[in-house]
Write an enzyme that holds these catalytic residues in place. Structure first.
Site, short mmCIF file in Angstrom:
data_model
loop_
_atom_site.label_atom_id
_atom_site.label_comp_id
_atom_site.label_asym_id
_atom_site.label_seq_id
_atom_site.Cartn_x
_atom_site.Cartn_y
_atom_site.Cartn_z
N GLU A 134 0.71 -0.94 0.03
CA GLU A 134 -0.06 -0.11 -0.15
C GLU A 134 1.11 1.26 -0.19
O GLU A 134 2.45 1.26 0.04
CB GLU A 134 -1.28 -0.09 1.41
CG GLU A 134 -0.18 0.01 2.40
CD GLU A 134 -1.05 -0.28 3.71
OE1 GLU A 134 -1.84 -1.16 3.43
OE2 GLU A 134 -0.76 -0.01 4.31
N LYS A 136 2.79 4.87 1.21
CA LYS A 136 3.09 5.21 1.70
C LYS A 136 2.79 6.98 2.27
O LYS A 136 3.79 7.27 1.00
CB LYS A 136 4.90 5.29 2.13
CG LYS A 136 5.11 5.71 3.76
CD LYS A 136 6.68 5.60 4.41
CE LYS A 136 7.69 5.31 4.94
NZ LYS A 136 7.43 6.84 5.54
N ASP A 138 3.07 10.21 2.61
CA ASP A 138 3.77 11.66 2.98
C ASP A 138 2.36 13.02 4.26
O ASP A 138 2.68 13.69 3.44
CB ASP A 138 3.98 12.02 2.05
CG ASP A 138 5.41 12.76 2.60
OD1 ASP A 138 5.71 12.05 3.61
OD2 ASP A 138 6.51 13.42 1.65
N TYR A 247 -4.94 3.30 7.92
CA TYR A 247 -3.75 2.05 7.30
C TYR A 247 -3.91 1.24 8.59
O TYR A 247 -3.11 0.09 8.12
CB TYR A 247 -3.08 2.09 6.57
CG TYR A 247 -1.92 2.90 7.66
CD1 TYR A 247 -1.16 2.88 8.07
CD2 TYR A 247 -1.81 4.59 6.36
CE1 TYR A 247 -0.96 3.49 8.62
CE2 TYR A 247 -0.43 5.35 7.28
CZ TYR A 247 0.12 5.31 8.50
OH TYR A 247 0.48 5.97 8.65
N LYS A 355 11.44 3.23 -0.24
CA LYS A 355 10.68 4.33 -0.32
C LYS A 355 11.82 4.54 -2.00
O LYS A 355 12.66 4.30 -2.33
CB LYS A 355 12.48 5.25 0.02
CG LYS A 355 12.37 4.31 2.23
CD LYS A 355 11.36 6.05 2.18
CE LYS A 355 12.20 7.44 2.70
NZ LYS A 355 11.14 7.93 3.98
N CYS A 449 12.86 50.31 -5.02
CA CYS A 449 12.29 49.51 -6.16
C CYS A 449 13.35 49.40 -6.84
O CYS A 449 13.63 50.00 -7.71
CB CYS A 449 11.42 50.27 -6.33
SG CYS A 449 10.03 48.92 -7.69
N CYS A 452 11.44 50.97 -10.65
CA CYS A 452 11.14 52.35 -10.94
C CYS A 452 11.62 53.76 -9.47
O CYS A 452 12.01 54.20 -9.81
CB CYS A 452 9.49 52.21 -10.34
SG CYS A 452 9.25 52.45 -8.41
N CYS A 467 6.60 48.21 -3.61
CA CYS A 467 7.09 49.00 -4.06
C CYS A 467 5.55 49.50 -4.25
O CYS A 467 4.30 49.09 -4.60
CB CYS A 467 7.15 48.97 -5.31
SG CYS A 467 7.38 50.51 -6.01
N CYS A 472 4.95 52.05 -10.84
CA CYS A 472 5.45 51.28 -11.21
C CYS A 472 5.34 50.17 -12.83
O CYS A 472 4.43 49.70 -12.30
CB CYS A 472 5.49 50.94 -9.75
SG CYS A 472 7.38 49.14 -10.56
S1 IVH Z 1 2.73 1.24 8.99
C1 IVH Z 1 3.04 -0.17 13.13
N1 IVH Z 1 1.64 2.28 6.80
O1 IVH Z 1 5.37 6.20 7.69
C2 IVH Z 1 3.07 -0.31 11.24
N2 IVH Z 1 3.13 3.27 7.72
O2 IVH Z 1 8.18 5.97 8.08
C3 IVH Z 1 2.78 0.95 11.56
N3 IVH Z 1 2.95 6.17 7.17
O3 IVH Z 1 5.28 6.57 11.07
C4 IVH Z 1 2.62 2.04 10.35
N4 IVH Z 1 1.92 5.19 4.67
O4 IVH Z 1 3.08 7.66 9.96
C5 IVH Z 1 1.88 2.07 7.71
N5 IVH Z 1 0.63 2.74 4.66
C6 IVH Z 1 1.23 2.63 5.52
C7 IVH Z 1 2.46 4.30 6.00
C8 IVH Z 1 2.91 4.71 6.96
C9 IVH Z 1 2.55 6.32 5.81
C10 IVH Z 1 4.53 6.38 8.31
C11 IVH Z 1 3.86 6.13 9.61
C12 IVH Z 1 4.89 5.90 10.16
C13 IVH Z 1 6.43 6.23 8.85
C14 IVH Z 1 7.28 5.15 9.18
#
Ligand code: IVH
Length: 710
Positions: A134, A136, A138, A247, A355, A449, A452, A467, A472
């Site tokens: 799934e 990650k 951000d 999640y 990552k 400025c 001008c 300005c 201007c």
């Molecule tokens: S699982 C015990 N699933 O990534 C497991 N984390 O770098 C808990 N994060 O602290 C994490 N998407 O804030 C999990 N699909 C995802 C995620 C996820 C983002 C974040 C989470 C975690 C951090 C670690």
């Protein structure tokens, strides 16, 4: 979450509530209102597929608000009205997580994943393992606790053991339900985890607003999301357009068998619930309980080769998502196996983050140039040694204002770390002072400025130097560029380059000049053939018909964005009415605060601006609020329209304008309030929806034109 049958029923109930005036059974009515509001919040914020317009939602919301005000005994903790807490009521007390919030181990390439899979196989004694992949997300991690189906606490991650109580702020995020039917799963108390994110679109809007207010733009949506969660005023949080993905189930107490935790959630088979034996099924439970959990976004596969293939596919798709993800998370799917694998003090052994390639890079700050914008704000722009990040070469970045330069400790000659979050404008994350060799020089902010040469001013409450010479040249040009731009008067084929060119050649000196452009002279310029002159002329002519709200926005009044421009247009009959409004009267309008009111007032009390407006009026621009005039008079008064699919004869905007000119109203979604659905080619889900509501007349484009001509 809602079956097709329930969806139809709730939609019907929505229409009854929108139409009914009966006040008999208020307790039943308030229950119904809560039910339909929750349903529409879910449609809008979780499914991204609303069934009613924002206006209709607001009507229902106001009905409930009124009912609860008159009958306070009807207010329940999970009423949709209870999201909006009173102002400044955040304490951010430290709270203990029920289960420590662990981090994730990171991997960066296929070999890392193969190693991890080998260990997983050793620990479980299996030959191949089923994984759930799934995104990650951000953003900022959160933990939510529900007790007896009610959201009772929300917290930040903090140090993983203790976080801060942010319940009031979390309640502002409408994709997070205030109550969820965990009891149907035999669960009495549950702690779930997820990520609060800000979409790329909301982030861009938020940054524009920050800059407009004289603050610094933020480097990425992650910072924006975590900063927003710590706002003092929950109402401010509501404005940020935050979203949340859930999640992970980390802990729960089941009604019969007592405490469980994610690591032993499979033991909840004591509730005989086979729905909860895998991570995948827990995501489904969250989804069924009304949360946004990865569904379309996740994939269950067997063996690490499949994982490797798919994480790379996801990386390719990264930019097509409306929000930022910085990798994928691979999780062992079976809870029984997760428990067998256990965890370290830092991370679970059953999960790993893959990552994506970083969108950060370091480069040299070569110089700083100063640009003057349309409101006179002087913006420093850092010129960089060109560097590629995520497939885009970056050579200059706005560094916003003097405070920002100080805060980031920037000097010319510095090595700087820059970041580009997807399609978001790149930002400087920080300078790296440890790499200085003594040749770096301070950035001097100009006193005058740069265009001008008049003296710059700075208000005490602001970070921006301005300005204030309204003539201007830099400001004049920027104002014209804004006037012709897509969201303003949308004069196609004019564009920034042409504005600059015509201005330099003295063919254009101000906004009214657009409507007196000497096409003979333009025709003599290189690159302007007959066709392009014809197009330009037609586009200028067409812009005279742009509605009043666009004209107001195009004037570039400080703090007046598209929404405020619409509010203003709706409040007047003629643009000059704004000349007679006091600051107090302006402040009464929605979303118009002190600063905005002041700015509008000043604009309409400046003779130069008034002269410009008279000239534009003489050129035939729309100064009247046409809609207001026609609503009562038109033959389609009171009728609602929605267009779907591709029309053959008219552009969508032209068709909508035609309906509106006759007093019709355009609505945004299919509901029983819709009278006509006008169907073009390749019509999709709207048509399907409309077919189910037999009061809606489904007509073709030709039939629509006949209707308009009647
Ligand atoms: S699982 C015990 N699933 O990534 C497991 N984390 O770098 C808990 N994060 O602290 C994490 N998407 O804030 C999990 N699909 C995802 C995620 C996820 C983002 C974040 C989470 C975690 C951090 C670690």
């Amino acid at each position: 979450m809602y079956s097709a049958h329930q969806t139809l029923q709730l939609n019907q109930l929505t229409n009854q509530l929108l139409q009914s005036t009966d006040e008999k059974n208020i307790s039943q009515k308030s229950e119904s209102l809560k039910q339909v509001l929750r349903f529409h919040e879910y449609r809008y914020y979780v499914l991204n597929d609303p069934l009613i317009s924002d206006y209709e939602y607001d009507q229902l919301y106001k009905l409930l608000e009124k009912l609860e005000k008159e009958n306070p005994q009807l207010v329940t903790k999970d009423s949709p009205t209870q999201r909006v807490g009173s102002s400044l009521n955040n304490s951010f007390e430290t709270v203990q997580h029920l289960v420590p919030m662990l981090s994730l181990e990171n991997s960066y390439n296929a070999d890392d994943l193969i190693d991890w899979d080998r260990k997983a196989k050793e620990l479980t004694g299996l030959n191949s393992i089923e994984y759930c992949i799934e995104p990650k997300f951000d953003g900022a991690s959160i933990s939510l606790i529900y007790e007896n189906d009610l959201l009772v606490r929300a917290a930040t991650r903090g140090d993983g053991v203790e976080g801060e109580d942010i319940t009031n702020n979390i309640k502002q995020i409408r994709s997070i339900p205030l109550s969820a039917p965990f009891s149907e799963y035999g669960i009495q108390q549950i702690e779930i985890r997820g990520e609060v994110i800000m979409s790329k679109k909301s982030f861009a809007k938020y940054n524009d607003w920050l800059v407009e207010q004289g603050s610094s733009a933020l480097a990425n949506p992650r910072n924006a999301a975590s900063g927003s969660l710590r706002m003092k005023d929950p109402k401010e949080v509501a404005r940020r357009g935050l979203e949340a993905f859930l999640y992970h189930v980390s802990y729960y107490v089941s009604r019969e068998s007592g405490v469980g935790s994610q690591e032993s959630i499979h033991a909840s088979s004591s509730t005989n619930d086979s729905r909860l034996s895998t991570h995948d099924s827990s995501l489904r439970m969250l989804w069924e309980c009304g949360f946004r959990s990865p569904q379309k976004e996740k994939l269950v596969v067997r063996g690490i080769d499949e994982v490797i293939k798919h994480v790379h596919d996801f990386e390719e798709m990264r930019d097509t998502l409306p929000y930022e993800i910085d990798g994928m998370v691979v999780k062992v799917n079976e809870f029984a196996l997760q428990e067998k694998m256990g965890m370290t003090t830092h991370h679970p052994r059953w999960a790993i983050a893959f990552k994506f390639k970083a969108r950060q890079a370091t480069t040299k700050l070569m110089n700083v140039e100063f640009q003057v914008g349309r409101t006179g704000a002087v913006t420093p722009v850092a010129k960089l040694n060109p560097v590629a990040i995520g497939g885009v070469t970056v050579s200059s970045i706005s560094v916003h204002n003097e405070d920002y330069i100080k805060e980031k400790d920037l000097k010319i000659g510095d090595t700087v770390l820059i970041e580009r979050a997807g399609d978001v404008i790149p930002q400087i994350v920080k300078s790296l002072p440890e790499l200085r060799n003594g040749t770096e020089v301070d950035i001097d902010f100009p006193k005058d400025c740069p265009v001008c040469k008049s003296k710059l001013f700075k208000e005490e409450s602001e970070a921006v130097w301005r300005c204030i010479n309204i003539e201007c040249e830099a400001q004049v040009v920027e104002r014209i560029i804004h006037f012709v731009s897509k969201d303003a008067m949308d004069i196609k084929s004019f564009g920034e380059a042409n504005v600059r060119k015509f201005y330099e050649l003295k063919l254009l000196k101000d906004i009214p000049g657009i409507y007196h452009l000497a096409f003979d002279a333009v025709g003599k310029l290189e690159g302007f053939g007959k066709k392009s002159i014809d197009n330009l002329q037609a586009a200028i002519e067409a812009s005279k018909q742009q509605p009043l709200n666009r004209l107001i926005y195009a004037l570039g009044i400080r703090f007046v964005g598209e929404t405020t421009a619409k509010t203003l247009a709706n409040a007047i009959e003629n643009l000059f009415d704004l000349q007679n409004k006091t600051e107090e009267e302006l402040k009464e309008l929605e979303d118009v605060g002190v600063k905005v009111a002041q700015s509008i007032f000043q604009f309409f009390h400046n003779q130069q601006n008034i002269d410009m407006l008279h000239e534009l009026e003489r050129s035939g621009l729309q100064f009247k609020n046409e809609k207001r005039e026609t609503v009562a008079a038109g033959g389609l008064a009171g009728q609602t329209f929605l267009f779907t699919g591709t029309l053959a004869k008219l552009k969508r905007s032209e068709a909508e304008a035609l309906a509106e000119q006759q007093g019709g109203k355009i609505v945004s979604g299919v509901s029983a309030k819709l009278n006509y659905l006008v169907v073009g080619e390749d019509a999709g889900s709207k048509l399907e929806k409309a077919k189910k509501i037999n009061t809606i007349k489904i007509i073709t484009e030709d039939e629509f034109l006949q209707l308009v001509n009647q």
